[in-house]
Design an enzyme around this catalytic site. Structure first.
Site, PDB file in Angstrom:
ATOM      1  N   ASP A  73       0.853  -1.184   0.000  1.00 14.04           N
ATOM      2  CA  ASP A  73       0.000   0.000   0.000  1.00 14.04           C
ATOM      3  C   ASP A  73       0.891   1.236   0.000  1.00 14.04           C
ATOM      4  OD1 ASP A  73      -1.774   2.051   0.431  1.00 14.04           O
ATOM      5  OD2 ASP A  73      -2.693   1.186   2.225  1.00 14.04           O
ATOM      6  N   ILE A  74       0.961   1.921  -1.132  1.00 14.13           N
ATOM      7  CA  ILE A  74       1.882   3.039  -1.272  1.00 14.13           C
ATOM      8  C   ILE A  74       1.368   4.309  -0.587  1.00 14.13           C
ATOM      9  CG2 ILE A  74       3.158   2.213  -3.249  1.00 14.13           C
ATOM     10  CD1 ILE A  74       0.210   4.611  -3.619  1.00 14.13           C
ATOM     11  N   TYR A 171     -12.242  13.950  -5.467  1.00 11.74           N
ATOM     12  CA  TYR A 171     -11.287  13.619  -6.535  1.00 11.74           C
ATOM     13  C   TYR A 171     -10.668  14.892  -7.125  1.00 11.74           C
ATOM     14  CZ  TYR A 171      -9.747  11.646 -11.044  1.00 11.74           C
ATOM     15  OH  TYR A 171      -9.016  11.261 -12.149  1.00 11.74           O
ATOM     16  N   LYS A 175      -6.704  15.813  -7.091  1.00 13.49           N
ATOM     17  CA  LYS A 175      -5.962  15.993  -8.333  1.00 13.49           C
ATOM     18  C   LYS A 175      -5.399  17.405  -8.465  1.00 13.49           C
ATOM     19  CE  LYS A 175      -6.221  11.869 -10.107  1.00 13.49           C
ATOM     20  NZ  LYS A 175      -4.987  11.032 -10.129  1.00 13.49           N
ATOM     21  N   THR A 205     -10.997   3.888 -18.641  1.00 19.71           N
ATOM     22  CA  THR A 205     -10.534   2.918 -17.654  1.00 19.71           C
ATOM     23  C   THR A 205     -11.731   2.498 -16.808  1.00 19.71           C
ATOM     24  OG1 THR A 205     -10.052   4.552 -15.930  1.00 19.71           O
ATOM     25  CG2 THR A 205      -8.325   4.158 -17.576  1.00 19.71           C
TER      26      THR A 205
END
Length: 300
Positions: A73-74, A171, A175, A205
């Site tokens: 988990d980064i 989101y 971003k 995606t």
């Protein structure tokens, strides 16, 4: 292929599907050795199925390339540190970091739960910061040891972060934060041989399939305008030693690449003293009449 990334070691986060998968395969096709990171979660961050990272690494190896899998988990310090360590242990070096991991929990603001806000900010913004921090610490140590790297970081923003997107307050905020992080990192890290840029991609995606539902099938001419693979060539170039650019944000969609120019001073007025509220309002209206209209928020 030109081999533009021959012998470079590249880490791609969120590389099990979509854009990350396309980037990992494209880097490998250009000669890079790739660390494929992915937790394998669902589109909203819930537990997923199997190991998509393993499947991507298998694809790379089947095509004659080199790849290893990292499933940490980064968005945790330990996970991000182990990501950098995995590259160093497997290949003895790290040249390029592509921060790409993320998921969505879309809600209108009045319906957006605190947990959904925290989860999206965590995976996108914290999930960019921590790998960047640990990779940068390694490159700084290399520079101080007399081995200045030719290092590259590519962050993943979005049009939602540049203009906003209705129903995506969490989101969009994450971003937009990634753009700010990119600018700071570019300024701080260049002295260590690290160039940092961001891309704002538009592609089909799991996260965007509802947006691009009408382009699910490739056109008859054979060019699938919304395929994530269309974004990867720019990312691969930015991750190569050939890219001598830093602190920039690029939009990439289909066959189009755009350099985004960001916030710049527009019309201004200086009284040389404090305004009254009425004066400030009158002046602001005059300035607005001279200013360019902002881009429209997505979905507005």
């Amino acid at each position: 292929m030109s081999g533009i990334c021959a012998d470079r070691v590249v880490v791609v986060t969120g590389a099990g599907r979509g854009l990350g998968r396309a980037h990992a395969l494209a880097f490998a096709a250009e000669g890079a050795r790739v660390v494929v990171n992915d937790l394998g979660v669902g589109p909203d961050g819930s537990p997923g199925d199997g190991s998509p990272a393993g499947r991507v690494a298998d694809e790379i190896r089947a095509a004659g390339g080199e790849a290893i899998v990292h499933g940490g988990d980064i968005a945790t310090g330990a996970g991000a540190e182990s990501l950098v360590a995995a590259a160093l242990e497997a290949y003895g070096r790290l040249d390029t970091l592509v921060n790409n991991a993320g998921f969505l929990r879309d809600r209108m603001l009045v319906n957006l739960d605190e947990d959904d806000w925290d989860a999206v900010l965590r995976v996108h913004l914290k999930g960019h910061f921590l790998p960047l921090k640990h990779a940068a610490a390694h490159w700084r140590a290399e520079t101080r040891a007399g081995r200045t790297p030719v290092a590259r970081i590519i962050n993943t923003s979005s049009g939602a972060g540049l203009l906003g997107s209705v129903g995506q307050g969490n989101y969009s905020a994450a971003k937009a934060g990634i753009v700010g992080l990119t600018l700071v990192a570019a300024a701080e890290l260049r002295r260590y041989g690290v160039l940092v840029n961001a891309v704002a991609p538009a592609a089909r995606t799991r996260m965007t399939e509802h947006v691009f539902a009408d382009t699910m099938a490739a056109p008859a001419a054979g060019f699938d305008a919304m395929a994530p693979e269309n974004v990867s060539p720019l990312v691969v170039w930015l991750g190569s030693a050939a890219a001598d650019v830093t602190g920039r944000v690029f939009e990439a969609e289909a066959g189009r690449i755009t350099v985004m120019e960001g916030w710049r001073p527009g019309p201004t007025a200086d009284k040389g003293a404090r305004w009254t509220p009425a004066e400030a309002g009158e002046t602001a209206l005059k300035l607005l009449a001279k200013a360019q209209e902002p881009g429209r928020v997505y979905g507005a």
